[in-house]
Design an enzyme around this catalytic site. Structure first.
Site, PDB file in Angstrom:
ATOM      1  N   THR A 177       7.324  26.647   6.680  1.00 52.58           N
ATOM      2  CA  THR A 177       5.997  26.086   6.452  1.00 52.58           C
ATOM      3  C   THR A 177       4.932  27.046   6.963  1.00 52.58           C
ATOM      4  OG1 THR A 177       7.020  23.943   6.835  1.00 52.58           O
ATOM      5  CG2 THR A 177       4.633  23.981   6.658  1.00 52.58           C
TER       6      THR A 177
ATOM      7  N   ASP B  99       6.269  22.070 -25.978  1.00 49.79           N
ATOM      8  CA  ASP B  99       6.267  20.713 -25.431  1.00 49.79           C
ATOM      9  C   ASP B  99       7.365  20.645 -24.377  1.00 49.79           C
ATOM     10  OD1 ASP B  99       6.236  17.835 -25.091  1.00 49.79           O
ATOM     11  OD2 ASP B  99       5.232  17.737 -27.034  1.00 49.79           O
TER      12      ASP B  99
ATOM     13  N   TYR C 201       9.159  15.695   1.054  1.00 50.97           N
ATOM     14  CA  TYR C 201       8.925  16.995   0.421  1.00 50.97           C
ATOM     15  C   TYR C 201       8.721  16.852  -1.077  1.00 50.97           C
ATOM     16  CZ  TYR C 201       9.439  18.767   4.959  1.00 50.97           C
ATOM     17  OH  TYR C 201       9.205  18.988   6.281  1.00 50.97           O
TER      18      TYR C 201
ATOM     19  N   LYS D 204       4.238  29.761   4.529  1.00 45.08           N
ATOM     20  CA  LYS D 204       3.355  29.362   3.432  1.00 45.08           C
ATOM     21  C   LYS D 204       1.895  29.411   3.860  1.00 45.08           C
ATOM     22  CE  LYS D 204       6.109  26.740   0.407  1.00 45.08           C
ATOM     23  NZ  LYS D 204       5.429  27.026  -0.816  1.00 45.08           N
TER      24      LYS D 204
ATOM     25  N   HIS E  66      13.520  11.560   3.916  1.00 45.89           N
ATOM     26  CA  HIS E  66      12.929  12.834   4.306  1.00 45.89           C
ATOM     27  C   HIS E  66      12.755  13.783   3.135  1.00 45.89           C
ATOM     28  CE1 HIS E  66      10.847  15.185   7.132  1.00 45.89           C
ATOM     29  NE2 HIS E  66      11.329  16.206   6.487  1.00 45.89           N
TER      30      HIS E  66
ATOM     31  N   SER F  33      -1.102  26.862  -4.439  1.00 49.65           N
ATOM     32  CA  SER F  33      -0.772  28.252  -4.716  1.00 49.65           C
ATOM     33  C   SER F  33      -1.331  28.726  -6.052  1.00 49.65           C
ATOM     34  CB  SER F  33       0.747  28.452  -4.704  1.00 49.65           C
ATOM     35  OG  SER F  33       1.275  27.986  -3.493  1.00 49.65           O
TER      36      SER F  33
ATOM     37  N   HIS G  19      15.193  12.361  12.455  1.00 49.54           N
ATOM     38  CA  HIS G  19      14.015  12.434  13.323  1.00 49.54           C
ATOM     39  C   HIS G  19      13.062  11.265  13.054  1.00 49.54           C
ATOM     40  CE1 HIS G  19      11.727  15.256  10.331  1.00 49.54           C
ATOM     41  NE2 HIS G  19      11.429  14.001  10.088  1.00 49.54           N
TER      42      HIS G  19
ATOM     43  N   HIS H 283       0.855  -1.203   0.000  1.00 49.23           N
ATOM     44  CA  HIS H 283       0.000   0.000   0.000  1.00 49.23           C
ATOM     45  C   HIS H 283       0.883   1.243   0.000  1.00 49.23           C
ATOM     46  CE1 HIS H 283      -2.807   3.075   1.407  1.00 49.23           C
ATOM     47  NE2 HIS H 283      -2.034   3.256   2.460  1.00 49.23           N
TER      48      HIS H 283
ATOM     49  N   ARG I 173       1.988   0.709  15.431  1.00 49.10           N
ATOM     50  CA  ARG I 173       1.571   0.607  14.035  1.00 49.10           C
ATOM     51  C   ARG I 173       1.955  -0.760  13.477  1.00 49.10           C
ATOM     52  NH1 ARG I 173       6.004   4.226  10.750  1.00 49.10           N
ATOM     53  NH2 ARG I 173       4.784   3.521   8.981  1.00 49.10           N
TER      54      ARG I 173
ATOM     55  N   SER J  61      12.739   6.089 -13.333  1.00 46.66           N
ATOM     56  CA  SER J  61      11.668   6.840 -13.971  1.00 46.66           C
ATOM     57  C   SER J  61      11.578   8.247 -13.399  1.00 46.66           C
ATOM     58  CB  SER J  61      10.349   6.093 -13.783  1.00 46.66           C
ATOM     59  OG  SER J  61       9.272   6.986 -13.888  1.00 46.66           O
ATOM     60  N   SER J  62      11.640   8.357 -12.067  1.00 50.56           N
ATOM     61  CA  SER J  62      11.438   9.697 -11.532  1.00 50.56           C
ATOM     62  C   SER J  62      12.646  10.587 -11.745  1.00 50.56           C
ATOM     63  CB  SER J  62      10.999   9.677 -10.069  1.00 50.56           C
ATOM     64  OG  SER J  62      11.680   8.705  -9.371  1.00 50.56           O
TER      65      SER J  62
ATOM     66  N   GLU K 113      12.198  12.863   0.290  1.00 50.35           N
ATOM     67  CA  GLU K 113      11.064  12.242  -0.408  1.00 50.35           C
ATOM     68  C   GLU K 113       9.732  12.790   0.115  1.00 50.35           C
ATOM     69  OE1 GLU K 113      10.741  10.225  -2.929  1.00 50.35           O
ATOM     70  OE2 GLU K 113       8.626   9.687  -2.722  1.00 50.35           O
TER      71      GLU K 113
END
Ligand SMILES: [Cu+2]
Lengths: 529, 293
Positions: free
Chosen positions: A332, A110, A261, A335, A257, A272, A306, A81, A454, A173-174, A259
């Protein structure tokens, strides 16, 4: 400025080649809109697959006792998941929006590297088929958690090499997608489109793309070390061989971490765009938004530990990572303040994209606060690896990233299809999602505080009530998403014609093109003043 | 900004106090295993395993038909709780033997990862006598949910009595190593040992879980030469979930569980010719003394 206008104006739009017909159009396409559509549809499909897995998890957790699945299968459901939602839904979803919107927003025909673009998409179906098919192997799919900590991950049976390879493909890919986005933004802006005029969605994607290029190879390295530990007798993470299992966690979270963001910055970008549109006001504090995004991205490389306070670090290390983590609250906060200030005294209307955006601001803030609580080391010793953490990251990822993707989809659907979507259904989708996401995740805070760890398939009876409520919320939330699927199909097939501007308050180059836009967005570069 | 600093100052103070593990009154080594805990009282020279209580274990099987509501402290009860005296600063040294676990009793306000090859230290002083319950908090495989922690804090005198009792038990089991048992005795004991230590993977009926844990019913090893069989149990297999039980169980328990595996589920009918039917603690002790095969 006027000279540039003259030179580009002479390029006439002579050859009109539209899309190929049939399947080949999608297989070989190098068109940013086609690839964007593929990404978005893939993301939607994976959202349903990953969502079904989450429902298996919530079904088993509805009542104490094991009713439906074996613990090992349960673990592979939570693991898959997560991998699917992160790498198969949020990331491709954000890349899909980038593909569609960035060339139109910066006035380009393009993407800069169209063949690379095709490739970076078509890797994904292979990667995810590989991942999903491991469920059929002896020993089942990966079940060591998406974080893949050794030594547990090394106990994975036959699925092990396939999972590692799938992760490599996703990373490849990314990174290719990120390179393309950077090349496009740096080279293909229309005359006059200076960096400080870029729409915020474009800005957040520049920063995200750099994060991707910096972070994904680290993940690739970490999983490769797992692979060699298993098959080539290295002992990177094996204490008995002189290695260190904690080393993996440091390397993993050095990727992990940023990741986080990578998953949320494009969402900030979408929000925005949406809020100013429906506030009919320009974004408040544009420059501070850009710097805040960059600051968050920069800081994200200094807070990885952390996620692992409980492994036992020196006191000074724990203090450093605590202070660094708390400092992220500053940009943050900037924002959130700017979004609220944009709405302040705007002439607001609440169409579906705006509803999702406002919900984003409110619910993401809840996730931000619980994150701040987790960032305080002594508190984290208690909350770590409990349902409090599950609640926290789902608050930033579902009403965060997913709601933002939804807001973006509703904002731009009329532009993509040329049809208005059904606003009543959209609002219904929003309200059901909004209510049930809270029914689903809010009680999980209490479960964590009450002591529920968890990643467990069964629990003590004292946790029964909140788990039951949470599971009800999960099923209702899951079913509500089918409204969205229906709405998208309906909107693609027809509906009230959309104007070029679509929304009264919409501003930017993308809204100057017809709806739907021509196959090659801007064959003649527009001039931005 | 001010709010953040206002939070950081007390947080720093608490963290420094939590990490001050020096000068303890006593030390307990906590070792995570798949899927149980071991507690070693370093100053008293004894230790024991603590696993999920039998009634919870029965009820938690898939579709067991037993309602968790009828089981007292479902999933939060163990066979042998950790006992500590109140009012003493106790240093907990956490480590693990296989994968990473995390030792967490919520009432103590912290958890600490138990990592193979590492020893972490933390401390607690419990002032209120009582029973405190917790669970493993780091995903550690299939039965991660089923390795609870029960901590009983008692007055000093009660604690002393308990220590004497445990030390006696330890001696008794050491002396068992020289005894010879009948097949029935070994079988009865072996079934118990099997249920607490092996059935999580190899299953109560010995059928295993295809693809993950091999079946022992009809297994070539369990019906083959005794020494080979014992070697697998004593030393496990590196890189798999099969642990080295030679360091976890006493010689008598090992002899019992091995004998049980060779005779249960119809294995006795399939024993290879000339293969021993049962093992005695002394055989195991000899094999263990010979060291790694
Ligand atoms: Cu554990």
């Amino acid at each position: 400025m006027s000279t540039t206008a003259a030179t580009v104006g002479t390029l006439a739009d002579e050859h009109h080649h539209g899309p190929q017909a049939g399947l080949m159009r999608w297989l070989f396409t190098t068109n940013h809109k086609d690839i964007g559509t593929l990404y978005l549809l893939f993301s939607l499909l994976m959202f349903l697959v990953g969502g079904a897995m989450a429902l298996v998890v919530r079904l088993e957790l509805m009542h104490p006792g094991l009713q439906y699945v074996e613990p090992q299968f349960f673990n592979s459901m939570t693991t898959m998941h997560a991998l699917i939602m992160i790498f198969g839904v949020v990331m491709p979803g954000a890349v899909g929006l980038a593909n569609w919107m960035i060339p139109m927003m910066i006035g380009a025909p393009d993407m800069a590297l169209p063949r690379l673009n095709n490739w970076s998409f078509w890797i994904l179906p292979f990667a995810f088929s590989l991942l999903l098919l491991t469920l059929l192997l002896p020993g089942g799919g990966p079940a060591g958690g998406w974080t893949m900590y050794p030594p547990l991950m090394l106990q994975t049976q036959d699925a092990f090499p396939f999972v590692i390879f799938a992760v490599h493909l996703m990373g490849l890919s990314s990174v290719m997608g990120a390179i393309n986005i950077i090349a496009t933004i740096f080279n293909m802006r229309a005359p006059g489109m200076t960096f400080m005029k870029l729409p915020l969605f474009v800005w957040t994607w520049i920063i995200t793309a750099f994060l991707l290029i910096a972070a994904m190879p680290v993940l690739a390295g970490a999983v490769t070390m797992l692979l060699t530990d298993r098959y080539f007798g290295t002992s990177f993470f094996n204490a008995a061989g002189g290695g260190d299992p904690v080393l993996f966690q440091h390397v993993f979270w050095f990727f992990g971490h940023p990741e986080v963001y990578i998953l949320i910055l494009p969402a900030f970008g979408i929000i925005s765009q949406v809020i100013p549109t429906f506030s009919r006001k320009p974004l408040f504090g544009y420059t501070s938004m850009v710097y805040a995004t960059a600051a968050i991205a920069f800081l994200s490389f200094f807070v990885w530990a952390h996620h692992m306070f409980t492994v036992g670090m020196p006191l000074t290390g724990e203090l450093f990572f605590m202070y660094a983590t708390m400092s992220i609250a500053v940009p943050t906060g900037v924002k959130i303040f700017n979004w609220i200030a944009t709405m302040w005294r705007g002439s607001l209307t609440f169409e579906t994209p705006m509803l999702f955006a406002v919900a984003f601001v409110v619910l993401f803030s809840i996730g931000g606060f619980s994150g701040l609580m987790l960032g305080i080391t002594p508190a984290d010793f208690q909350y770590h690896d409990t349902y409090f953490v599950v609640a926290h990251f789902h608050y930033v990822l579902v009403p965060g990233s997913i709601f933002a993707l939804m807001a973006g989809a509703y904002l731009w659907l009329p532009k993509w299809t040329g049809h208005m979507y059904n606003e009543t259904l959209g609002k219904l989708h929003f309200w059901l999602s909004f209510i049930f996401i809270n029914v689903l995740f809010f009680p999980q805070h209490f479960l964590g505080l009450a002591g529920m760890p968890r990643r467990i398939p069964d629990y003590a009876v004292r946790f029964a009530e909140f788990n039951f409520i949470s599971s009800l919320g999960a099923f209702a939330f899951g079913l509500s998403q089918l409204i969205f699927v229906y709405l998208v199909i309906q909107c693609v097939r027809g509906g009230q014609r959309a104007t070029d501007q679509v929304w009264e308050g919409a501003e930017g180059l993308e809204w100057t093109l017809p709806s739907p836009p021509p196959y090659h967005s801007f064959t003649t570069a527009p001039v931005v003043r | 900004m001010l709010i953040l600093i206002g939070m950081a100052v007390p947080a720093t103070r608490v963290l420094i106090a939590m990490e001050s593990t020096g000068n303890p009154d006593m030390q307990i080594k906590v070792t995570g295993y798949q899927w149980k805990w071991r507690y070693d009282y370093l100053d008293e020279g004894f230790g024991f395993f603590s696993s999920l209580a039998a009634d919870s274990n029965e009820a938690r099987q898939l579709r067991s038909g037993i309602s968790p509501h009828t089981v007292p402290n479902y999933l939060l009860e163990v066979d042998e709780p950790l006992v500590v005296p109140v009012g003493k600063k106790i240093r907990f040294l956490t480590t693990a033997s296989d994968v990473i676990h995390s030792w967490w009793v919520p009432a103590l306000g912290w958890k600490r990862d138990a990592i193979p090859g590492f020893i972490n230290s933390s401390w607690a002083r419990i002032d209120e006598p009582g029973v405190y319950r917790g669970q493993c908090a780091e995903l550690c495989g299939r039965d991660h949910a089923f390795m609870p922690i029960v901590l009983r804090a008692v007055e000093e005198q009660e604690y002393r009595d308990w220590v004497v009792q445990m030390q006696q038990k330890q001696q008794d089991s050491a002396s068992e190593a020289n005894q010879t048992f009948s097949l029935d005795e070994l079988m009865a004991r072996g079934e118990q040992v099997y249920t607490t230590n092996c059935s999580a993977c190899h299953q109560a009926g010995g059928q295993g879980i295809p693809g993950a844990f091999p079946a022992l019913a009809g297994s070539a090893i369990a019906t083959g030469a005794l020494q080979e069989h014992a070697r697998k149990v004593l030393y496990g297999k590196a890189g798999t979930a099969m642990a080295a039980f030679g360091v976890q169980l006493s010689a008598a328990e090992l002899a019992a569980v091995i004998t049980y595996e060779r005779n249960a589920w119809g294995n006795d009918q399939q024993l290879a010719e000339a293969a021993e039917r049962m093992g005695q603690p002394a055989d195991i002790a000899v094999q263990l003394a010979q060291g790694v095969p």
